[in-house]
Design a protein around this motif. Structure first.
Motif, PDB file in Angstrom:
ATOM      1  N   PHE A 119       0.829  -1.219   0.000  1.00  0.00           N
ATOM      2  CA  PHE A 119       0.000   0.000   0.000  1.00  0.00           C
ATOM      3  C   PHE A 119       0.858   1.260   0.000  1.00  0.00           C
ATOM      4  CE2 PHE A 119       0.425   1.008   4.567  1.00  0.00           C
ATOM      5  CZ  PHE A 119       0.858  -0.213   5.063  1.00  0.00           C
ATOM      6  N   GLY A 120       0.326   2.304  -0.638  1.00  0.00           N
ATOM      7  CA  GLY A 120       1.056   3.559  -0.784  1.00  0.00           C
ATOM      8  C   GLY A 120       0.831   4.497   0.393  1.00  0.00           C
ATOM      9  N   PRO A 121       1.482   5.668   0.357  1.00  0.00           N
ATOM     10  CA  PRO A 121       1.420   6.599   1.493  1.00  0.00           C
ATOM     11  C   PRO A 121       0.037   7.205   1.742  1.00  0.00           C
ATOM     12  CG  PRO A 121       3.279   7.134   0.039  1.00  0.00           C
ATOM     13  CD  PRO A 121       2.458   6.106  -0.670  1.00  0.00           C
ATOM     14  N   GLN A 122      -0.862   7.126   0.748  1.00  0.00           N
ATOM     15  CA  GLN A 122      -2.156   7.804   0.946  1.00  0.00           C
ATOM     16  C   GLN A 122      -3.300   6.873   1.329  1.00  0.00           C
ATOM     17  OE1 GLN A 122      -1.649  10.681   1.355  1.00  0.00           O
ATOM     18  NE2 GLN A 122       0.118  11.165   0.078  1.00  0.00           N
ATOM     19  N   LYS A 182      -6.599  10.870   3.961  1.00  0.00           N
ATOM     20  CA  LYS A 182      -6.429   9.916   5.078  1.00  0.00           C
ATOM     21  C   LYS A 182      -6.541  10.624   6.426  1.00  0.00           C
ATOM     22  CE  LYS A 182      -1.430  10.335   5.080  1.00  0.00           C
ATOM     23  NZ  LYS A 182      -0.508  10.276   3.970  1.00  0.00           N
ATOM     24  N   PHE A 183      -6.160  11.924   6.443  1.00  0.00           N
ATOM     25  CA  PHE A 183      -6.155  12.652   7.716  1.00  0.00           C
ATOM     26  C   PHE A 183      -7.562  12.771   8.314  1.00  0.00           C
ATOM     27  CE2 PHE A 183      -2.247  14.251   5.661  1.00  0.00           C
ATOM     28  CZ  PHE A 183      -1.346  13.857   6.628  1.00  0.00           C
ATOM     29  N   ASP A 184      -8.590  12.678   7.436  1.00  0.00           N
ATOM     30  CA  ASP A 184      -9.958  12.744   7.947  1.00  0.00           C
ATOM     31  C   ASP A 184     -10.396  11.420   8.569  1.00  0.00           C
ATOM     32  OD1 ASP A 184     -10.151  15.346   7.136  1.00  0.00           O
ATOM     33  OD2 ASP A 184     -11.026  14.864   5.186  1.00  0.00           O
ATOM     34  N   PHE A 185      -9.596  10.383   8.412  1.00  0.00           N
ATOM     35  CA  PHE A 185      -9.998   9.055   8.879  1.00  0.00           C
ATOM     36  C   PHE A 185      -9.068   8.470   9.939  1.00  0.00           C
ATOM     37  CE2 PHE A 185     -11.930   9.714   4.808  1.00  0.00           C
ATOM     38  CZ  PHE A 185     -13.218   9.232   4.984  1.00  0.00           C
ATOM     39  N   LEU A 186      -7.883   9.068  10.094  1.00  0.00           N
ATOM     40  CA  LEU A 186      -6.940   8.510  11.065  1.00  0.00           C
ATOM     41  C   LEU A 186      -7.456   8.732  12.487  1.00  0.00           C
ATOM     42  CD1 LEU A 186      -3.565   9.735   9.505  1.00  0.00           C
ATOM     43  CD2 LEU A 186      -4.453   7.402   9.539  1.00  0.00           C
ATOM     44  N   PRO A 187      -7.200   7.769  13.363  1.00  0.00           N
ATOM     45  CA  PRO A 187      -7.587   7.984  14.768  1.00  0.00           C
ATOM     46  C   PRO A 187      -6.654   9.014  15.388  1.00  0.00           C
ATOM     47  CG  PRO A 187      -6.299   5.970  14.563  1.00  0.00           C
ATOM     48  CD  PRO A 187      -6.494   6.494  13.169  1.00  0.00           C
ATOM     49  N   THR A 229       5.233   9.675  -6.066  1.00  0.00           N
ATOM     50  CA  THR A 229       4.967   8.707  -4.994  1.00  0.00           C
ATOM     51  C   THR A 229       4.035   9.265  -3.927  1.00  0.00           C
ATOM     52  OG1 THR A 229       6.894   9.367  -3.689  1.00  0.00           O
ATOM     53  CG2 THR A 229       7.221   7.587  -5.279  1.00  0.00           C
ATOM     54  N   ARG A 230       4.076  10.584  -3.715  1.00  0.00           N
ATOM     55  CA  ARG A 230       3.238  11.169  -2.655  1.00  0.00           C
ATOM     56  C   ARG A 230       2.000  11.851  -3.201  1.00  0.00           C
ATOM     57  NH1 ARG A 230       4.244  10.169   2.987  1.00  0.00           N
ATOM     58  NH2 ARG A 230       6.137   8.991   2.808  1.00  0.00           N
ATOM     59  N   GLY A 231       2.020  12.148  -4.508  1.00  0.00           N
ATOM     60  CA  GLY A 231       0.872  12.807  -5.107  1.00  0.00           C
ATOM     61  C   GLY A 231       0.928  14.321  -4.987  1.00  0.00           C
ATOM     62  N   ALA A 232      -0.199  14.961  -5.326  1.00  0.00           N
ATOM     63  CA  ALA A 232      -0.266  16.422  -5.403  1.00  0.00           C
ATOM     64  C   ALA A 232      -0.163  17.067  -4.020  1.00  0.00           C
ATOM     65  CB  ALA A 232      -1.578  16.822  -6.063  1.00  0.00           C
ATOM     66  N   GLU A 233       0.213  18.349  -4.022  1.00  0.00           N
ATOM     67  CA  GLU A 233       0.308  19.100  -2.768  1.00  0.00           C
ATOM     68  C   GLU A 233      -1.036  19.140  -2.067  1.00  0.00           C
ATOM     69  OE1 GLU A 233       1.980  23.042  -3.162  1.00  0.00           O
ATOM     70  OE2 GLU A 233       3.914  22.224  -3.796  1.00  0.00           O
ATOM     71  N   PHE A 234      -1.001  18.854  -0.784  1.00  0.00           N
ATOM     72  CA  PHE A 234      -2.222  18.848   0.020  1.00  0.00           C
ATOM     73  C   PHE A 234      -1.918  19.466   1.376  1.00  0.00           C
ATOM     74  CE2 PHE A 234      -4.578  16.798   3.465  1.00  0.00           C
ATOM     75  CZ  PHE A 234      -5.879  17.098   3.093  1.00  0.00           C
ATOM     76  N   SER A 235      -2.774  20.379   1.814  1.00  0.00           N
ATOM     77  CA  SER A 235      -2.594  20.990   3.137  1.00  0.00           C
ATOM     78  C   SER A 235      -3.715  20.552   4.064  1.00  0.00           C
ATOM     79  CB  SER A 235      -2.641  22.523   3.036  1.00  0.00           C
ATOM     80  OG  SER A 235      -1.553  23.018   2.305  1.00  0.00           O
ATOM     81  N   ARG A 236      -3.377  20.162   5.262  1.00  0.00           N
ATOM     82  CA  ARG A 236      -4.418  19.878   6.264  1.00  0.00           C
ATOM     83  C   ARG A 236      -5.003  21.203   6.744  1.00  0.00           C
ATOM     84  NH1 ARG A 236      -2.060  16.120  10.829  1.00  0.00           N
ATOM     85  NH2 ARG A 236      -4.253  15.752  11.316  1.00  0.00           N
ATOM     86  N   THR A 237      -6.191  21.138   7.342  1.00  0.00           N
ATOM     87  CA  THR A 237      -6.809  22.384   7.807  1.00  0.00           C
ATOM     88  C   THR A 237      -6.112  22.890   9.066  1.00  0.00           C
ATOM     89  OG1 THR A 237      -8.387  21.300   9.268  1.00  0.00           O
ATOM     90  CG2 THR A 237      -9.083  21.630   6.971  1.00  0.00           C
ATOM     91  N   GLY A 238      -6.155  24.207   9.245  1.00  0.00           N
ATOM     92  CA  GLY A 238      -5.590  24.818  10.449  1.00  0.00           C
ATOM     93  C   GLY A 238      -6.209  24.234  11.712  1.00  0.00           C
ATOM     94  N   ALA A 239      -7.537  24.026  11.680  1.00  0.00           N
ATOM     95  CA  ALA A 239      -8.234  23.523  12.867  1.00  0.00           C
ATOM     96  C   ALA A 239      -7.725  22.131  13.242  1.00  0.00           C
ATOM     97  CB  ALA A 239      -9.740  23.492  12.611  1.00  0.00           C
TER      98      ALA A 239
END
Ligand code: SAH
Ligand code: SF4
Ligand code: F3S
Length: 468
Positions: free
Chosen positions: A107-110, A139-144, A174-184
Motif C-alpha cells: 500500500f502507498g502513502p495515501q 487519510k487525515f480525515d480518517f486517522l484515529p 509517490t506522494r501525489g499532489a500538494e495537500f494541506s491539512r486544515t488549520g483547525a
C-alpha cells in the motif's frame, strides 16, 4: 489478544511520522509495536524511493522476512502478515507483488487509513492485496487520534505531496499532489500532543512552506500565520518546520522568524546546486542569486539563524564550472549542517532520460570535495559553541546512566550528566566540547529556563559534570 507489530522505516521524517500513525491505526485491532521482526504477527516495511540505493534495500529485506514467515508457520505459530508500504510500494507495487508473492499487502502513502480493511482482506484469502490508489478522500480525515505520548519532541504532518516536479525527483509521483491539512485539524493535534507532554513540534511537509489553509477565522492562512497560532499554545516551547522550498519562503514566514520566539533559529532550506544552468535543468524555478537573497532576508530578520541544506552533485550535464558554482554558493551561505548526494537516475523522472549522464568517478570526486567543505563548515559551527551556554531541550535518557540527551535550538545533539527530572525541560547547558555529530556539556546550575508547566524552574543543588 495482543498481536506483535514490527515496522521498519526508511526515508524521510514524513515516513517516520507515517509509521507512527500506522501503529495508531492498527492499535484497535490489538497490534502492539515490538522491536524485532522474529515471530511478529505483522511486519510493515515503510520504504523510500528517493535514490536507487534506498529502493534496493526493500528486496533484500523481503528475502529475510520470507524466512521468518516460514519459520513462524512451520512452528505452528500462525501467519506473519508481510506488508510493504511507502514510496517504493507506490512506485513499484506491481513489481513487488510479482517478485515477492509472499508479500500479503502492498500500500502507498495515501491509503494507510484503510489498513484494517486490507488486513481483513489479506487474512481471508491467499495472494497479495495491492492498494496504491490516490483516494479522493484525505487519510487525515480518517486517522484515529495519535496515541497519548508521542515524546518530548514530536512530528506533526501539516502538508504532504509536491507539485514542483524537480526533474530528478520521484516525490510528486509517490506522494501525489500538494495537500494541506486544515488549520483547525493541525491546532487540535498540536494541543493533544502538548497535553501528552510534547514541548517541541516539528511541522512536516514535503513542501511545508507551501502550506495554506482556511483558518477557523475564515481567512486563508499561510505557514507564518499557522506558526503564530501554534505559538499561542501554552506549554509548546519550540516550533520547527521542514522541508521548505525557496520559492515558498514568503514575507510573513520570514517575519515570523523575527517575531515568534518559539520558532527555532534553524532552517532546512535545500538549494540542490549553485549553477543557474543546472538549477534551470532541475526545474527548481529559482536562481542561485534568488536563493542568496532569501538567505539575506532571513538573516536580516533573525541574525542568529543557521541553515541546513540538501545538495545533488553530478546532475546530468553538470560541468566542472557548474560544480564550482555549487562550492561558491556553499562558501557564500555557510551551512551549519547539510546532506549531499550523488545524482541517482530515477525511473519515470525526466532527468533519468538525459543522455549527458555524469560518470560515476566524477560524481565521487565532486561529492568528496563538497563534503569536505560542508564538514569543515559544520565543525566550525559546532566549535563556535564551546564555552557558550545554550538552552537544551532534554528529550531522551542517554545510554549511560545519569546522562540525558537533548537538542540545542540548532538541532545539535547535546549530552550532559543530568537528573531524569530534567527530561522534557529546557535547561541551560554550558558546552565543553564539540564532537563531529554532537556536543558535550555541563548543566549550568540554577539556570533552567523552563519547566513542564512553563514556569521558571530552579534546582540549584548540584553542578553536574560533562560526559561524552
Ligand atoms: N521536498 C524536499 C526534499 C525532497 S527529497 C525539497 O524539495 O527539498 C530529499 C533530498 O533528496 C532532496 O532535497 C535532494 O537533495 C535529494 N534527492 C532527491 N532526488 C534525488 C535523486 N534522484 N538523486 C539524488 N538525490 C536526490
Ligand atoms: Fe522533490 Fe523538488 Fe518536490 Fe522537493 S520540491 S519533493 S525535490 S520535486
Ligand atoms: Fe523517500 Fe518518499 Fe520520503 S521517496 S524521502 S520516503 S517522500
Amino acid at each position: 489478544m495482543s498481536k506483535k507489530l514490527f515496522i521498519k522505516t526508511w526515508g524521510c521524517q514524513m515516513n517516520v511520522y507515517d509509521s507512527a500513525r500506522m501503529a495508531d491505526v492498527l492499535a484497535p485491532l490489538g497490534y502492539r509495536p515490538v522491536d524485532e521482526p522474529d515471530g511478529a504477527d505483522m511486519v510493515i516495511l515503510n520504504t523510500c524511493h528517493i535514490r536507487e540505493k534506498a529502493s534496493e534495500k526493500v528486496f533484500s529485506e523481503l528475502g529475510r522476512l520470507r524466512q521468518l514467515k516460514d519459520i513462524k508457520a512451520e512452528a505452528g505459530d500462525g501467519r506473519m502478515i508481510v506488508a510493504v508500504a511507502g514510496c517504493v510500494a507506490q512506485a513499484e507495487g506491481e513489481e513487488i507483488v510479482a517478485r515477492a508473492p509472499y508479500v500479503d499487502i502492498v500500500f502507498g502513502p495515501q491509503t494507510y487509513h484503510t489498513l484494517p480493511e486490507m488486513v481483513a482482506k489479506a487474512s481471508r484469502r491467499a495472494g497479495s492485496v495491492l492498494n496504491t490508489d490516490f483516494p479522493v478522500e484525505s487519510k487525515f480525515d480518517f486517522l484515529p487520534d495519535e496515541s497519548a505520548a508521542q515524546g518530548v519532541a514530536a512530528f506533526l504532518a501539516v502538508q504532504e505531496g509536491c507539485d514542483k516536479f524537480c526533474t530528478f525527483c520521484v516525490v510528486p509521483y509517490t506522494r501525489g499532489a500538494e495537500f494541506s491539512r486544515t488549520g483547525a485539524q493541525i491546532l487540535a493535534e498540536a494541543r493533544r500532543l502538548v497535553a501528552g507532554g510534547t514541548r517541541e513540534i516539528n511541522l512536516l511537509g514535503q513542501n511545508v512552506n507551501a502550506w495554506h489553509g482556511d483558518g477557523p477565522d475564515g481567512a486563508t492562512w499561510g505557514l507564518g500565520r499557522l506558526v503564530r497560532e501554534l505559538a499561542e499554545i501554552d506549554g509548546l516551547e519550540r516550533i520547527r518546520y521542514t522541508t521548505s522550498h525557496p520559492r515558498d519562503m514568503d514575507d510573513d514566514l520570514i517575519r515570523a522568524h523575527a517575531e515568534v520566539p518559539q520558532l527555532m533559529p534553524y532552517l532546512h532550506l535545500p538549494v540542490q546546486a549553485g549553477s543557474d544552468r543546472v538549477l534551470a535543468a532541475m526545474n527548481r524555478k529559482h536562481t542561485a542569486d534568488d536563493y542568496r537573497r532569501i538567505v539575506d532576508r532571513l538573516r536580516a530578520a533573525k541574525p542568529d539563524l543557521a541553515l541546513s541544506g540538501d545538495f545533488i552533485v553530478g546532475f546530468p550535464g553538470e560541468s566542472d564550472a557548474d560544480f564550482a558554482e555549487t562550492l561558491r554558493l556553499v562558501t557564500d551561505v555557510g551551512y551549519a549542517q547539510a546532506y549531499s548526494f550523488k545524482y541517482s537516475p530515477r525511473p519515470g523522472t525526466p532527468a533519468a532520460l538525459e543522455t549527458a549522464q555524469v560518470p560515476e568517478d566524477v560524481k565521487d570526486a565532486r561529492l568528496a570535495a563538497l563534503q569536505q567543505l560542508l564538514n569543515a563548515q559544520q565543525q566550525a559551527f559546532n566549535q563556535s559553541f564551546v564555552g557558550q551556554t545554550v538552552p537544551v531541550l532534554f528529550d531522551r535518557v542517554g545510554k549511560r546512566g545519569g546522562q540525558l540527551l537533548g537538542k540545542s535550538p540548532y538541532m545539535q545533539s547535546v549530552h550532559a550528566e543530568a537528573n531524569d527530572r530534567l527530561l522534557g525541560r529546557i535547561v541551560e547547558v554550558r558546552i565543553d566540547a564539540a564532537h563531529p555529530n554532537s556536543l558535550a556539556g555541563t548543566v549550568a546550575t540554577g539556570e533552567y529556563t523552563s519547566s513542564p508547566t512553563g514556569q521558571i524552574g530552579r534546582n540549584g543543588t548540584q553542578t553536574l559534570e560533562a560526559t561524552v
